[in-house]
Design a protein around this motif. Structure first.
Motif, PDB file in Angstrom:
ATOM      1  N   ALA A  51       4.138 -14.003   1.438  1.00 20.97           N
ATOM      2  CA  ALA A  51       2.744 -14.441   1.535  1.00 20.97           C
ATOM      3  C   ALA A  51       2.430 -15.107   2.865  1.00 20.97           C
ATOM      4  CB  ALA A  51       2.432 -15.398   0.390  1.00 20.97           C
ATOM      5  N   ASP A  52       3.478 -15.493   3.607  1.00 20.75           N
ATOM      6  CA  ASP A  52       3.260 -16.231   4.858  1.00 20.75           C
ATOM      7  C   ASP A  52       3.404 -15.346   6.091  1.00 20.75           C
ATOM      8  OD1 ASP A  52       5.952 -15.787   4.534  1.00 20.75           O
ATOM      9  OD2 ASP A  52       6.575 -17.756   5.267  1.00 20.75           O
ATOM     10  N   ARG A  53       3.301 -14.026   5.908  1.00 13.63           N
ATOM     11  CA  ARG A  53       3.420 -13.104   7.047  1.00 13.63           C
ATOM     12  C   ARG A  53       2.223 -12.150   7.044  1.00 13.63           C
ATOM     13  NH1 ARG A  53       9.379 -13.444   8.200  1.00 13.63           N
ATOM     14  NH2 ARG A  53      10.086 -14.910   6.597  1.00 13.63           N
ATOM     15  N   ASP A  54       2.063 -11.453   8.132  1.00  9.62           N
ATOM     16  CA  ASP A  54       1.052 -10.401   8.236  1.00  9.62           C
ATOM     17  C   ASP A  54       1.704  -9.104   7.757  1.00  9.62           C
ATOM     18  OD1 ASP A  54      -0.972  -8.670   8.858  1.00  9.62           O
ATOM     19  OD2 ASP A  54      -0.712  -8.803  11.021  1.00  9.62           O
ATOM     20  N   VAL A  55       1.446  -8.719   6.508  1.00 12.96           N
ATOM     21  CA  VAL A  55       2.127  -7.586   5.882  1.00 12.96           C
ATOM     22  C   VAL A  55       1.213  -6.371   5.847  1.00 12.96           C
ATOM     23  CG1 VAL A  55       3.188  -6.699   3.758  1.00 12.96           C
ATOM     24  CG2 VAL A  55       3.595  -9.068   4.473  1.00 12.96           C
ATOM     25  N   THR A  56       1.771  -5.229   6.206  1.00 12.69           N
ATOM     26  CA  THR A  56       1.135  -3.935   5.994  1.00 12.69           C
ATOM     27  C   THR A  56       1.989  -3.165   4.995  1.00 12.69           C
ATOM     28  OG1 THR A  56       0.196  -3.860   8.223  1.00 12.69           O
ATOM     29  CG2 THR A  56       0.434  -1.767   7.057  1.00 12.69           C
ATOM     30  N   ALA A  57       1.371  -2.686   3.937  1.00 11.10           N
ATOM     31  CA  ALA A  57       2.103  -1.964   2.898  1.00 11.10           C
ATOM     32  C   ALA A  57       1.882  -0.471   3.052  1.00 11.10           C
ATOM     33  CB  ALA A  57       1.634  -2.428   1.524  1.00 11.10           C
ATOM     34  N   LEU A  58       2.949   0.292   2.847  1.00  7.00           N
ATOM     35  CA  LEU A  58       2.849   1.747   2.845  1.00  7.00           C
ATOM     36  C   LEU A  58       3.382   2.259   1.521  1.00  7.00           C
ATOM     37  CD1 LEU A  58       2.886   4.337   5.374  1.00  7.00           C
ATOM     38  CD2 LEU A  58       4.828   4.574   3.823  1.00  7.00           C
ATOM     39  N   GLU A  59       2.610   3.086   0.833  1.00  7.78           N
ATOM     40  CA  GLU A  59       2.959   3.547  -0.504  1.00  7.78           C
ATOM     41  C   GLU A  59       2.375   4.945  -0.731  1.00  7.78           C
ATOM     42  OE1 GLU A  59       3.931   4.414  -4.177  1.00  7.78           O
ATOM     43  OE2 GLU A  59       4.757   2.641  -3.190  1.00  7.78           O
ATOM     44  N   PRO A  60       3.188   5.898  -1.223  1.00  9.18           N
ATOM     45  CA  PRO A  60       2.675   7.261  -1.411  1.00  9.18           C
ATOM     46  C   PRO A  60       1.803   7.450  -2.646  1.00  9.18           C
ATOM     47  CG  PRO A  60       4.967   7.166  -2.050  1.00  9.18           C
ATOM     48  CD  PRO A  60       4.641   5.825  -1.444  1.00  9.18           C
ATOM     49  N   SER A  61       1.958   6.582  -3.651  1.00 13.88           N
ATOM     50  CA  SER A  61       1.302   6.814  -4.943  1.00 13.88           C
ATOM     51  C   SER A  61      -0.018   6.056  -5.062  1.00 13.88           C
ATOM     52  CB  SER A  61       2.230   6.388  -6.084  1.00 13.88           C
ATOM     53  OG  SER A  61       1.536   6.291  -7.308  1.00 13.88           O
ATOM     54  N   ALA A  62      -1.081   6.773  -5.374  1.00 13.90           N
ATOM     55  CA  ALA A  62      -2.376   6.133  -5.601  1.00 13.90           C
ATOM     56  C   ALA A  62      -2.334   5.240  -6.829  1.00 13.90           C
ATOM     57  CB  ALA A  62      -3.461   7.200  -5.755  1.00 13.90           C
ATOM     58  N   GLU A  63      -1.553   5.633  -7.829  1.00 19.97           N
ATOM     59  CA  GLU A  63      -1.411   4.810  -9.037  1.00 19.97           C
ATOM     60  C   GLU A  63      -0.836   3.448  -8.688  1.00 19.97           C
ATOM     61  OE1 GLU A  63      -1.237   3.153 -12.649  1.00 19.97           O
ATOM     62  OE2 GLU A  63      -2.130   5.134 -12.352  1.00 19.97           O
ATOM     63  N   MET A  64       0.193   3.434  -7.861  1.00 17.56           N
ATOM     64  CA  MET A  64       0.823   2.179  -7.480  1.00 17.56           C
ATOM     65  C   MET A  64      -0.121   1.333  -6.613  1.00 17.56           C
ATOM     66  SD  MET A  64       3.667   2.285  -9.028  1.00 17.56           S
ATOM     67  CE  MET A  64       4.517   0.900  -8.312  1.00 17.56           C
ATOM     68  N   ILE A  65      -0.807   1.964  -5.689  1.00 17.48           N
ATOM     69  CA  ILE A  65      -1.755   1.236  -4.845  1.00 17.48           C
ATOM     70  C   ILE A  65      -2.852   0.601  -5.704  1.00 17.48           C
ATOM     71  CG2 ILE A  65      -3.533   1.493  -3.060  1.00 17.48           C
ATOM     72  CD1 ILE A  65      -1.729   3.584  -1.734  1.00 17.48           C
ATOM     73  N   GLY A  66      -3.264   1.316  -6.736  1.00 21.76           N
ATOM     74  CA  GLY A  66      -4.296   0.808  -7.618  1.00 21.76           C
ATOM     75  C   GLY A  66      -3.872  -0.403  -8.423  1.00 21.76           C
ATOM     76  N   GLN A  67      -2.557  -0.615  -8.566  1.00 22.18           N
ATOM     77  CA  GLN A  67      -2.050  -1.764  -9.308  1.00 22.18           C
ATOM     78  C   GLN A  67      -1.855  -2.998  -8.425  1.00 22.18           C
ATOM     79  OE1 GLN A  67       1.150  -1.122 -12.187  1.00 22.18           O
ATOM     80  NE2 GLN A  67       0.831   1.079 -12.021  1.00 22.18           N
ATOM     81  N   ARG A  68      -2.083  -2.863  -7.138  1.00 21.36           N
ATOM     82  CA  ARG A  68      -1.916  -4.005  -6.256  1.00 21.36           C
ATOM     83  C   ARG A  68      -3.045  -5.014  -6.499  1.00 21.36           C
ATOM     84  NH1 ARG A  68       1.487  -3.364  -1.998  1.00 21.36           N
ATOM     85  NH2 ARG A  68       0.276  -4.782  -0.688  1.00 21.36           N
ATOM     86  N   PRO A  69      -2.718  -6.303  -6.553  1.00 22.08           N
ATOM     87  CA  PRO A  69      -3.752  -7.322  -6.739  1.00 22.08           C
ATOM     88  C   PRO A  69      -4.765  -7.283  -5.602  1.00 22.08           C
ATOM     89  CG  PRO A  69      -1.544  -8.256  -6.975  1.00 22.08           C
ATOM     90  CD  PRO A  69      -1.369  -6.874  -6.438  1.00 22.08           C
TER      91      PRO A  69
END
Length: 245
Positions: A51-69
């Motif tokens: 939480a204390d960094r500048d994070v970029t997430a990469l994920e192939p699944s739209a389902e998984m991306i949709g579950q991100r807060p």
């Protein structure tokens, strides 16, 4: 990386069952050192993203991306084998229990190195590890590991250098990966809990192993053979942290 539609099916319960365990997270975050910008490959629903960094997430699944807060860092849909970022874009990169899903692991590692200025941190599993009682009931898991898990020596070959350490798994681990329930054997009988474990999806029909496990738990055979585990607080379950400077 795993085809997106695979985790569109497998990942429907991940945000619920695969919550980051802070004790495991401490190992990952310490390994990131003082990196300020971090790429998280195969990011899923966002587990272990600092939480204390500048994070970029990469994920192939739209389902998984949709579950991100809603509060989670931005996610880019894409695959490790073809990262949509310029060279040296990030101070560090991380990949948590995802490398075994990649379709071309060597290329994915080359891409990680290309876009990373500093350390690469990977939580993975040693496919040579066999000291896990679950293999007695589901020997197919060992064969699956042989097929999909890179040997530990491959990381130094791919990344140029690698330091590898054991990540002990607490008995009450809240991240529901395959070995998280090593001291809670009855949990493996719950289909909802198993739904968060990709290995069970991949090996198919597990009814015979489940029947034997249920029988051994009822009869006391499991406790007779493995009861000593119930006194352990943590255990080496084969999980390894790979750090490439």
């Amino acid at each position: 990386m795993t085809q997106p539609d695979a985790y569109d099916r497998i990942g429907v319960t991940y945000a619920e069952l695969r919550k980051p365990d802070p004790r495991i997270g401490a190992y990952i975050h310490a390994a990131l050192g003082d990196a300020r910008s971090v790429l998280n490959l195969g990011a899923g629903s966002g587990s272990y993203e600092p939480a204390d960094r500048d994070v970029t997430a990469l994920e192939p699944s739209a389902e998984m991306i949709g579950q991100r807060p809603a509060s989670a860092p931005r996610a880019v849909q894409g695959c490790a084998e073809n990262l949509p970022f310029p060279d040296k874009s990030f101070d560090a990169s991380m990949a948590v229990l995802t490398v075994h899903h990649w379709t071309d692991q060597e290329r994915g590692m080359a891409e990680m190195r290309r876009v990373t200025r500093g350390s690469i941190v990977i939580l993975t599993y040693d496919p040579m590890f066999r000291d896990f009682w679950l293999l007695d009931y589901f020997p197919e898991l060992a064969s699956l590991d042989d097929e999909q898990m890179p040997r530990l020596e491959a990381y130094a070959k791919w990344l140029g250098a690698a330091r590898i350490s054991t990540v002990p798994i607490p008995h009450d681990c809240i991240d529901g990966f395959l070995a998280a329930y090593w001291r809670r054997p009855d949990s493996y009988l719950d289909p909802h809990i198993r739904s968060g474990m990709s290995s069970f999806w991949k090996i198919g029909d597990v009814s015979a192993g489940l029947d034997q496990l249920a029988k051994d738990l009822r009869s006391g055979a499991w406790a007779k053979k493995y009861g000593g585990l119930l006194e352990q607080e943590t255990r080496d379950c084969g999980y390894r942290l790979v750090i490439s400077p």
